[in-house]
Design a protein around this motif. Structure first.
Motif, short mmCIF file in Angstrom:
data_model
loop_
_atom_site.label_atom_id
_atom_site.label_comp_id
_atom_site.label_asym_id
_atom_site.label_seq_id
_atom_site.Cartn_x
_atom_site.Cartn_y
_atom_site.Cartn_z
N UNK A 209 13.91 -0.38 -9.70
CA UNK A 209 14.52 -0.88 -8.48
C UNK A 209 16.02 -0.96 -8.69
N UNK A 210 16.79 -0.61 -7.66
CA UNK A 210 18.23 -0.58 -7.83
C UNK A 210 18.93 -0.88 -6.50
N UNK A 211 20.06 -1.57 -6.58
CA UNK A 211 20.92 -1.76 -5.42
C UNK A 211 22.08 -0.80 -5.50
N UNK B 293 0.81 -1.21 0.00
CA UNK B 293 0.00 0.00 0.00
C UNK B 293 0.85 1.27 0.00
N UNK B 294 2.15 1.12 0.01
CA UNK B 294 3.02 2.29 0.07
C UNK B 294 3.59 2.63 -1.30
N UNK B 295 4.18 3.82 -1.38
CA UNK B 295 4.68 4.30 -2.66
C UNK B 295 6.00 3.68 -3.04
N UNK B 296 6.77 3.23 -2.06
CA UNK B 296 8.07 2.65 -2.35
C UNK B 296 8.81 2.34 -1.07
N UNK B 297 9.96 1.73 -1.22
CA UNK B 297 10.74 1.27 -0.07
C UNK B 297 12.21 1.61 -0.29
N UNK C 6 15.06 1.19 -3.42
CA UNK C 6 16.51 1.31 -3.35
C UNK C 6 16.98 0.37 -2.26
N UNK C 7 17.91 -0.53 -2.61
CA UNK C 7 18.44 -1.50 -1.65
C UNK C 7 19.90 -1.14 -1.37
N UNK C 8 20.21 -0.98 -0.09
CA UNK C 8 21.51 -0.45 0.34
C UNK C 8 22.44 -1.59 0.74
#
Length: 352
Positions: free
Chosen positions: A318-320, A273-277, A296-298
């Motif tokens: 999506x990106x790391x 339900x959210x816009x992004x993570x 974005x994955x850190x």
């Protein structure tokens, strides 16, 4: 055709294996697929389209108390449930002794076979019993993404070719492009952009991102019109969420939400339900990938190629991001803006 998949843990590894279910159904319509998994991750699999039966186990807990009567009773119940069906194919997607044991205990139909990995791939765990138990051990190229490894193992075991990009098949009420249409009131937000969930928790301390980085990033998000939600899975992570929230609510109290401790299925629904993570390398972040959210994955380690977003890269949804000792706030911020621009072109001009 009855097929048993064995992938017990951890959360991120289970998420990486989800596309196998869609692949099998695309190649073998009418297949019945069961999956053995640790009980704590079973609620996620219940949301996976195409699974006939989810068989929970608690091997992590049982091996710590194998001598007790309660554990022996639970083990017998699990074994009975596991052997209720006879399978044409049992595929060990994990490659560990515990998964090999489960594969060995499963019942084969006449002519059925057990399949497993024949070798270790880079950065993955692997133990020899998985190869000894298998009727067919399949050699994989050493340098391979975790998602692709499971997909290729199943495809080669069952004799089909992979035709599409991975489909994780999670059944959730997610709107187009991650936007909220009819979200729970605490997650939904009246702004055009919607909430961004920050996932700071991970099972390994050396994968964490510095607290001051999270606070600085949160301030940038709030200033640019992205309300923030903070996820946690235990008391330690709750303390971190509260510390970030306290720093942010000094100037933006109405735009920061500390999520309650949610069971896995409810947390998955909340993420949808959210816009992004934006998050570290963790199982919850991998769920965001499976939901196809802007993400974005850190990474503090150079392992994004193996476990990060499958389609990640410049211009991707999506990106790391990776750097040692840790990516900077500016790097993560610019990556988020790029992901958001791809996901919501109409809103790209609103961010600064």
């Amino acid at each position: 055709m009855k097929i048993l998949l064995v992938k017990l843990s951890s959360l991120g590894d289970v998420v990486h294996a989800l596309p196998v279910v869609h692949d099998i159904h695309a190649a073998l319509p009418g297949a019945r697929i069961d999956w053995v998994v640790e009980k704590s991750f079973a609620p996620l699999l219940v949301r996976c389209k195409g699974l006939h039966r989810v068989i929970p186990c608690e091997i992590r807990r049982w091996r710590k108390s194998f001598w007790t009567a309660a554990t022996r009773n639970e083990w017998r119940t699990f074994k009975s449930e596991l052997q209720r069906e006879a399978y044409d194919a049992v595929i060990d997607l994990q490659g560990l002794t515990k998964s090999a044991l489960v594969a060995r205990l499963a019942t084969l139909a006449p002519g059925g076979k057990r399949y497993a990995l024949a070798n270790q791939t880079e950065g993955s765990g692997y133990e020899a019993p998985t190869r000894w138990v298998a009727d067919v051990a399949i050699a994989m190229q050493p340098h391979i993404h975790a998602v692709q490894r499971s997909r290729e193992l199943a495809a080669r075991a069952l004799g089909y070719n992979l035709q599409t990009q991975p489909d994780f098949g999670l059944k959730v009420a997610v709107a187009q492009q991650g936007r909220v249409q009819a979200a729970p009131e605490k997650i939904a937000n009246s702004t055009s952009k919607g909430r961004v969930v920050l996932v700071h928790g991970t099972s390994r301390a050396d994968k964490e991102w510095p607290l001051d980085h999270w606070i600085t990033l949160g301030r940038r998000l709030v200033a640019a019109g992205y309300p923030v939600a903070l996820a946690h899975g235990n008391a330690h992570e709750l303390t971190t969420s509260q510390a970030i929230a306290q720093a942010l609510t000094k100037t933006a109290a109405d735009t920061v939400l500390v999520l309650p401790l949610l069971p896995l299925d409810a947390l998955t629904e909340a993420l949808a339900q959210c816009a992004g993570v934006i998050g570290v390398d963790s199982g919850v972040s991998h769920i965001a990938v499976a939901l196809n959210l802007p993400h974005v994955q850190i990474y503090n380690f150079g392992t994004a190629w193996r476990t990060g977003p499958v389609m990640g890269g410049h211009g991707a949804r999506q990106v790391g991001v990776f750097a040692r000792p840790a990516p900077t706030v500016e790097t993560v911020w610019q990556a988020w803006l790029a992901c958001w621009a791809v996901s919501s072109p109409a809103s790209a001009g609103e961010v600064t």
